[in-house]
Design a protein around this motif. Structure first.
Motif, short mmCIF file in Angstrom:
data_model
loop_
_atom_site.label_atom_id
_atom_site.label_comp_id
_atom_site.label_asym_id
_atom_site.label_seq_id
_atom_site.Cartn_x
_atom_site.Cartn_y
_atom_site.Cartn_z
N THR A 36 5.31 6.77 -13.93
CA THR A 36 6.30 6.58 -15.00
C THR A 36 6.57 7.96 -15.64
O THR A 36 6.20 8.98 -15.07
CB THR A 36 5.77 5.59 -16.05
N SER A 38 9.25 10.85 -17.80
CA SER A 38 10.63 11.32 -17.61
C SER A 38 10.85 11.97 -16.25
O SER A 38 11.98 11.95 -15.74
CB SER A 38 11.03 12.28 -18.73
N SER A 39 9.80 12.54 -15.66
CA SER A 39 10.01 13.25 -14.38
C SER A 39 10.60 12.37 -13.28
O SER A 39 11.51 12.82 -12.59
CB SER A 39 8.70 13.89 -13.91
N ASP A 67 -0.83 3.99 -13.66
CA ASP A 67 -1.53 3.77 -14.93
C ASP A 67 -0.79 2.81 -15.85
O ASP A 67 0.36 2.47 -15.62
CB ASP A 67 -1.77 5.12 -15.64
N HIS A 138 -2.55 17.27 -16.36
CA HIS A 138 -3.07 15.94 -15.99
C HIS A 138 -2.20 15.27 -14.93
O HIS A 138 -1.02 15.56 -14.79
CB HIS A 138 -3.26 15.04 -17.22
N GLY A 140 -1.66 11.14 -13.43
CA GLY A 140 -2.00 9.83 -13.96
C GLY A 140 -2.40 10.10 -15.41
O GLY A 140 -1.80 10.94 -16.09
N ARG A 167 7.17 10.47 -28.45
CA ARG A 167 8.62 10.36 -28.50
C ARG A 167 9.11 8.97 -28.08
O ARG A 167 10.21 8.58 -28.43
CB ARG A 167 9.27 11.45 -27.63
N LYS A 202 6.45 22.87 -18.33
CA LYS A 202 5.46 22.53 -17.29
C LYS A 202 5.06 23.78 -16.48
O LYS A 202 4.23 23.69 -15.58
CB LYS A 202 6.04 21.50 -16.32
C1 F6R Z 1 2.91 8.61 -15.58
C2 F6R Z 1 1.76 9.49 -15.55
C3 F6R Z 1 1.72 10.82 -16.22
C4 F6R Z 1 3.03 11.58 -16.18
C5 F6R Z 1 2.89 12.93 -16.88
C6 F6R Z 1 4.21 13.67 -16.95
O1 F6R Z 1 2.66 7.41 -14.88
O2 F6R Z 1 0.81 9.10 -14.98
O3 F6R Z 1 0.72 11.59 -15.60
O4 F6R Z 1 3.44 11.77 -14.86
O5 F6R Z 1 2.43 12.72 -18.18
O6 F6R Z 1 5.06 12.96 -17.80
P1 F6R Z 1 6.61 13.31 -17.91
O7 F6R Z 1 7.20 13.07 -16.56
O8 F6R Z 1 7.15 12.36 -18.94
O9 F6R Z 1 6.69 14.73 -18.33
#
Ligand code: F6R
Length: 242
Positions: A36, A38-39, A67, A138, A140, A167, A202
């Motif tokens: 899940t 935003s990516s 997760d 991190h 997951g 957010r 990132k």
């Molecule tokens: C989501 C997950 C997290 C996100 C990470 C990046 O299932 O396990 O590890 O991939 O926090 O989040 P975003 O994409 O919102 O920057």
């Protein structure tokens, strides 16, 4: 590690969707590990578009998500089950009974985690695991720690992750403090791994993931030891690489 450079978020999403499409076409009964955040949203949008065009068929696909927040019900708009339904599953012909997310409503962590590991085991293993990357490295909800966690487990979220995720909630106090997550061992067992990374925030984590020492302080650095990892990252995310 195969590093695939994308111009921007949209380009990253299209490239990642191409890799997932190839997997679904080559093995229609494949097991997709999904994420899940935003990516992957753009990637899911692209997959939906190709599905609507008739280019993709998810009828035999099984999915296993990374997760879920502990304590949130599938109907809670902040739950990862809700996210997956609204951002992908409701728009394609996947059989929802074959889509799995850890059971956030199971109060007993041992039970919730053992059941999830059993689902992964019974699936025959994940063919392609999609991952996003946290600003602290991190994957997951495997946060920086003194050791790599192997299997699905219950974690206390770090301040950095609570801050990044607030957010989506009305206030920081509403962000759950615990989550169930696949472990590093569960992730590393996937046959292929695809990481999508976008944005300058990132860049440090991505550099540490690719070039840094392999350490549980940067959980994603373990991916250096997997033999089939593709990282699709945009220019901003790659901006700290020399
Ligand atoms: C989501 C997950 C997290 C996100 C990470 C990046 O299932 O396990 O590890 O991939 O926090 O989040 P975003 O994409 O919102 O920057």
């Amino acid at each position: 590690m195969n590093i695939c450079k994308a111009k921007n978020y949209q380009d990253m999403s299209r490239k990642a969707a191409n890799i997932i499409s190839a997997q679904v076409i080559m093995k229609p009964h494949c097991v997709l590990g999904l994420a899940t955040g935003s990516s992957p949203i753009g990637t899911y949008k692209q997959l939906i578009e190709w599905y609507n065009k008739g280019d993709l068929d998810f009828a035999r696909v099984m999915s296993i998500n990374l997760d879920e927040y502990k304590g949130l019900s599938p109907e809670n708009p902040q739950s990862y089950r809700y996210f997956m339904n609204t951002n992908l599953f409701d728009h394609i012909n996947i059989d929802k009974a074959r889509t799995f997310v850890p059971n956030g409503l199971e109060p007993d962590p041992e039970k919730a985690c053992a059941e999830y590991e059993e689902i992964i085991r019974k699936s025959g293993g994940i063919d392609l695991q999609l991952l996003g990357l946290g600003r602290n490295g991190h994957i997951g909800f495997n946060e920086p720690a003194d050791a790599f966690a192997r299997e699905t487990h219950c974690v206390n979220l770090t301040e950095s992750t609570i801050d990044a995720n607030k957010r989506f909630f009305e206030s920081e106090d509403d962000v759950p403090r615990q989550a169930y997550t696949m472990g590093i061992g569960s992730i590393m067992k996937a046959r292929k791994i695809l990481v999508v990374v976008s944005g300058e925030d990132k860049a440090d984590a991505l550099k540490a993931t690719i070039c840094g020492p392999i350490t549980p302080q940067v959980p994603a650095s373990i991916l250096q030891l997997h033999n089939d990892v593709t990282i699709v990252a945009d220019e901003a995310a790659l901006s700290k690489m020399d």
